[in-house]
Design a protein around this motif. Structure first.
Motif, PDB file in Angstrom:
ATOM      1  N   GLU A   1      26.938  40.905  48.882  1.00  0.00           N
ATOM      2  CA  GLU A   1      28.101  41.393  48.136  1.00  0.00           C
ATOM      3  C   GLU A   1      28.657  40.327  47.197  1.00  0.00           C
ATOM      4  N   SER A   2      28.129  39.106  47.311  1.00  0.00           N
ATOM      5  CA  SER A   2      28.701  38.005  46.518  1.00  0.00           C
ATOM      6  C   SER A   2      27.615  37.129  45.916  1.00  0.00           C
ATOM      7  N   SER A   3      26.588  37.765  45.372  1.00  0.00           N
ATOM      8  CA  SER A   3      25.487  37.006  44.777  1.00  0.00           C
ATOM      9  C   SER A   3      25.894  36.339  43.466  1.00  0.00           C
ATOM     10  N   THR A   4      26.838  36.963  42.754  1.00  0.00           N
ATOM     11  CA  THR A   4      27.342  36.419  41.496  1.00  0.00           C
ATOM     12  C   THR A   4      28.853  36.584  41.467  1.00  0.00           C
ATOM     13  N   ILE A   5      29.495  35.847  40.572  1.00  0.00           N
ATOM     14  CA  ILE A   5      30.941  35.985  40.414  1.00  0.00           C
ATOM     15  C   ILE A   5      31.283  37.398  39.980  1.00  0.00           C
ATOM     16  N   SER A   6      30.505  37.953  39.082  1.00  0.00           N
ATOM     17  CA  SER A   6      30.745  39.318  38.607  1.00  0.00           C
ATOM     18  C   SER A   6      30.625  40.327  39.744  1.00  0.00           C
ATOM     19  N   MET A   7      29.614  40.156  40.591  1.00  0.00           N
ATOM     20  CA  MET A   7      29.425  41.067  41.718  1.00  0.00           C
ATOM     21  C   MET A   7      30.586  40.972  42.701  1.00  0.00           C
ATOM     22  N   LEU A   8      31.038  39.758  42.960  1.00  0.00           N
ATOM     23  CA  LEU A   8      32.165  39.582  43.879  1.00  0.00           C
ATOM     24  C   LEU A   8      33.429  40.170  43.266  1.00  0.00           C
ATOM     25  N   GLY A   9      33.596  40.006  41.955  1.00  0.00           N
ATOM     26  CA  GLY A   9      34.751  40.611  41.288  1.00  0.00           C
ATOM     27  C   GLY A   9      34.719  42.121  41.397  1.00  0.00           C
ATOM     28  N   ASP A  10      33.544  42.728  41.257  1.00  0.00           N
ATOM     29  CA  ASP A  10      33.413  44.184  41.400  1.00  0.00           C
ATOM     30  C   ASP A  10      33.765  44.618  42.813  1.00  0.00           C
ATOM     31  N   TYR A  11      33.312  43.843  43.799  1.00  0.00           N
ATOM     32  CA  TYR A  11      33.637  44.177  45.198  1.00  0.00           C
ATOM     33  C   TYR A  11      35.147  44.159  45.420  1.00  0.00           C
ATOM     34  N   ILE A  12      35.792  43.132  44.884  1.00  0.00           N
ATOM     35  CA  ILE A  12      37.249  43.023  45.051  1.00  0.00           C
ATOM     36  C   ILE A  12      37.949  44.220  44.414  1.00  0.00           C
ATOM     37  N   ASN A  13      37.543  44.577  43.206  1.00  0.00           N
ATOM     38  CA  ASN A  13      38.188  45.698  42.511  1.00  0.00           C
ATOM     39  C   ASN A  13      37.947  47.032  43.207  1.00  0.00           C
ATOM     40  N   GLN A  14      36.810  47.179  43.841  1.00  0.00           N
ATOM     41  CA  GLN A  14      36.474  48.430  44.501  1.00  0.00           C
ATOM     42  C   GLN A  14      37.153  48.584  45.864  1.00  0.00           C
ATOM     43  N   ASN A  15      37.546  47.468  46.458  1.00  0.00           N
ATOM     44  CA  ASN A  15      38.060  47.528  47.830  1.00  0.00           C
ATOM     45  C   ASN A  15      39.530  47.168  47.976  1.00  0.00           C
ATOM     46  N   PHE A  16      40.137  46.615  46.932  1.00  0.00           N
ATOM     47  CA  PHE A  16      41.541  46.235  47.017  1.00  0.00           C
ATOM     48  C   PHE A  16      42.260  46.690  45.761  1.00  0.00           C
ATOM     49  N   ASN A  17      43.459  47.196  45.946  1.00  0.00           N
ATOM     50  CA  ASN A  17      44.203  47.758  44.822  1.00  0.00           C
ATOM     51  C   ASN A  17      45.278  46.830  44.277  1.00  0.00           C
ATOM     52  N   SER A  18      46.036  46.221  45.160  1.00  0.00           N
ATOM     53  CA  SER A  18      47.190  45.448  44.706  1.00  0.00           C
ATOM     54  C   SER A  18      46.800  44.024  44.324  1.00  0.00           C
ATOM     55  N   GLU A  19      47.607  43.428  43.473  1.00  0.00           N
ATOM     56  CA  GLU A  19      47.374  42.054  43.040  1.00  0.00           C
ATOM     57  C   GLU A  19      47.455  41.076  44.203  1.00  0.00           C
ATOM     58  N   ILE A  20      48.381  41.339  45.129  1.00  0.00           N
ATOM     59  CA  ILE A  20      48.541  40.415  46.243  1.00  0.00           C
ATOM     60  C   ILE A  20      47.354  40.491  47.196  1.00  0.00           C
ATOM     61  N   GLU A  21      46.806  41.694  47.409  1.00  0.00           N
ATOM     62  CA  GLU A  21      45.626  41.819  48.266  1.00  0.00           C
ATOM     63  C   GLU A  21      44.423  41.125  47.627  1.00  0.00           C
ATOM     64  N   LYS A  22      44.259  41.310  46.329  1.00  0.00           N
ATOM     65  CA  LYS A  22      43.147  40.675  45.634  1.00  0.00           C
ATOM     66  C   LYS A  22      43.265  39.156  45.677  1.00  0.00           C
ATOM     67  N   SER A  23      44.457  38.630  45.398  1.00  0.00           N
ATOM     68  CA  SER A  23      44.639  37.180  45.388  1.00  0.00           C
ATOM     69  C   SER A  23      44.458  36.599  46.787  1.00  0.00           C
ATOM     70  N   ARG A  24      44.886  37.336  47.813  1.00  0.00           N
ATOM     71  CA  ARG A  24      44.697  36.849  49.187  1.00  0.00           C
ATOM     72  C   ARG A  24      43.213  36.827  49.543  1.00  0.00           C
ATOM     73  N   PHE A  25      42.481  37.868  49.159  1.00  0.00           N
ATOM     74  CA  PHE A  25      41.053  37.905  49.436  1.00  0.00           C
ATOM     75  C   PHE A  25      40.355  36.725  48.762  1.00  0.00           C
ATOM     76  N   ILE A  26      40.687  36.468  47.501  1.00  0.00           N
ATOM     77  CA  ILE A  26      40.063  35.360  46.769  1.00  0.00           C
ATOM     78  C   ILE A  26      40.377  34.030  47.443  1.00  0.00           C
ATOM     79  N   PHE A  27      41.623  33.836  47.820  1.00  0.00           N
ATOM     80  CA  PHE A  27      42.033  32.615  48.517  1.00  0.00           C
ATOM     81  C   PHE A  27      41.220  32.439  49.793  1.00  0.00           C
ATOM     82  N   SER A  28      41.143  33.506  50.603  1.00  0.00           N
ATOM     83  CA  SER A  28      40.450  33.414  51.884  1.00  0.00           C
ATOM     84  C   SER A  28      38.950  33.241  51.704  1.00  0.00           C
ATOM     85  N   TRP A  29      38.374  33.942  50.729  1.00  0.00           N
ATOM     86  CA  TRP A  29      36.925  33.839  50.526  1.00  0.00           C
ATOM     87  C   TRP A  29      36.549  32.423  50.106  1.00  0.00           C
TER      88      TRP A  29
END
Length: 237
Positions: A62-90
């Motif tokens: 799910e994270s072979s490229t930055i673009s692929m990981l960005g697509d995963y984030i957009n498909q699975n998280f809606n809010s800005e805070i959820e996305k930023s938390r996922f990025i921080f944790s990942w």
């Protein structure tokens, strides 16, 4: 289910440090603090436990490229805070702190792509990758440069993200782990520096541009170095 987070310091040194002996001495000092503070645990419920678990255990396909990981984030998280938390944790659970680079033993590039592919970097690389993943997932983000207390006031880098029109400070490098006295990186996730209040963040981080203190009354450089960082976050009535 809640997750236990341990608070500690993460000794971070910029790639351009000019005095290796000072770097080594600082690592030894702050690694002591790291282990001294690691015994303190926060046991309160973590509202981001599900996101943190997904980020830490995300399959590599799910994270072979930055673009692929960005697509995963957009498909699975809606809010800005959820996305930023996922990025921080990942990032904090997948990127190792590059001790050799910090000590000047290699010259690995710190651009987002290199850090993403190597899963290793220093503060400059951590913050570059965080900003790039925010861009890929539609989250407003800036990289901030300055100095910090935990590496003997050497240069450091961190980020701010914009959530519902409000800027929030974070330091993903210090969320990733710490350094032992024999110069080994110990991965150990902490969310202490995720959206830390600006009035607390200024106690350890001084941005070169005072506006990124996010304080109504900015702290002066002299006061920061003196430890006088009390400030009023809100405008007077």
């Amino acid at each position: 289910m809640g997750k236990v987070f341990q608070y500690k310091t993460n000794r971070t040194i910029p790639i351009l440090s000019s005095d290796p002996m000072q770097v080594k001495a600082s690592i030894l000092f702050f690694s002591f603090l790291f282990f001294a503070m690691a015994v303190r645990a926060q046991t309160t419920a973590n509202p981001f436990a599900r996101i943190d678990s997904i980020a830490e255990n995300l399959p590599s396909e799910e994270s072979s490229t930055i673009s692929m990981l960005g697509d995963y984030i957009n498909q699975n998280f809606n809010s800005e805070i959820e996305k930023s938390r996922f990025i921080f944790s990942w990032i904090a659970t997948h990127v190792r702190y590059d001790i050799n680079c910090a000590l000047g033993k290699n010259t690995h590039r710190q651009d987002a792509m290199t850090v993403f592919n190597m899963h290793e970097g220093v503060c400059d690389g951590y913050s570059n990758l965080f900003a790039e993943l925010c861009k890929a997932s539609g989250v407003g983000c800036v990289k901030i440069g300055g100095v910090c207390t935990k590496n003997n006031y050497a240069n450091h880098a961190w980020n701010a993200v914009k959530i519902s029109g409000t800027w929030n400070l974070l330091d993903v490098t210090w969320g990733a782990g710490g350094v032992t006295p024999d110069f080994q990186f110990v991965p150990q996730f902490t969310d202490r520096y995720f959206f830390m209040p600006a009035t607390d963040f200024i106690g350890e981080h001084l941005p070169f541009d005072p506006m990124w203190q996010l304080l109504y009354v900015p702290v002066s450089k002299s006061d920061f170095y003196a430890g006088n960082t009390a400030a009023n976050l809100l405008a007077p009535a």
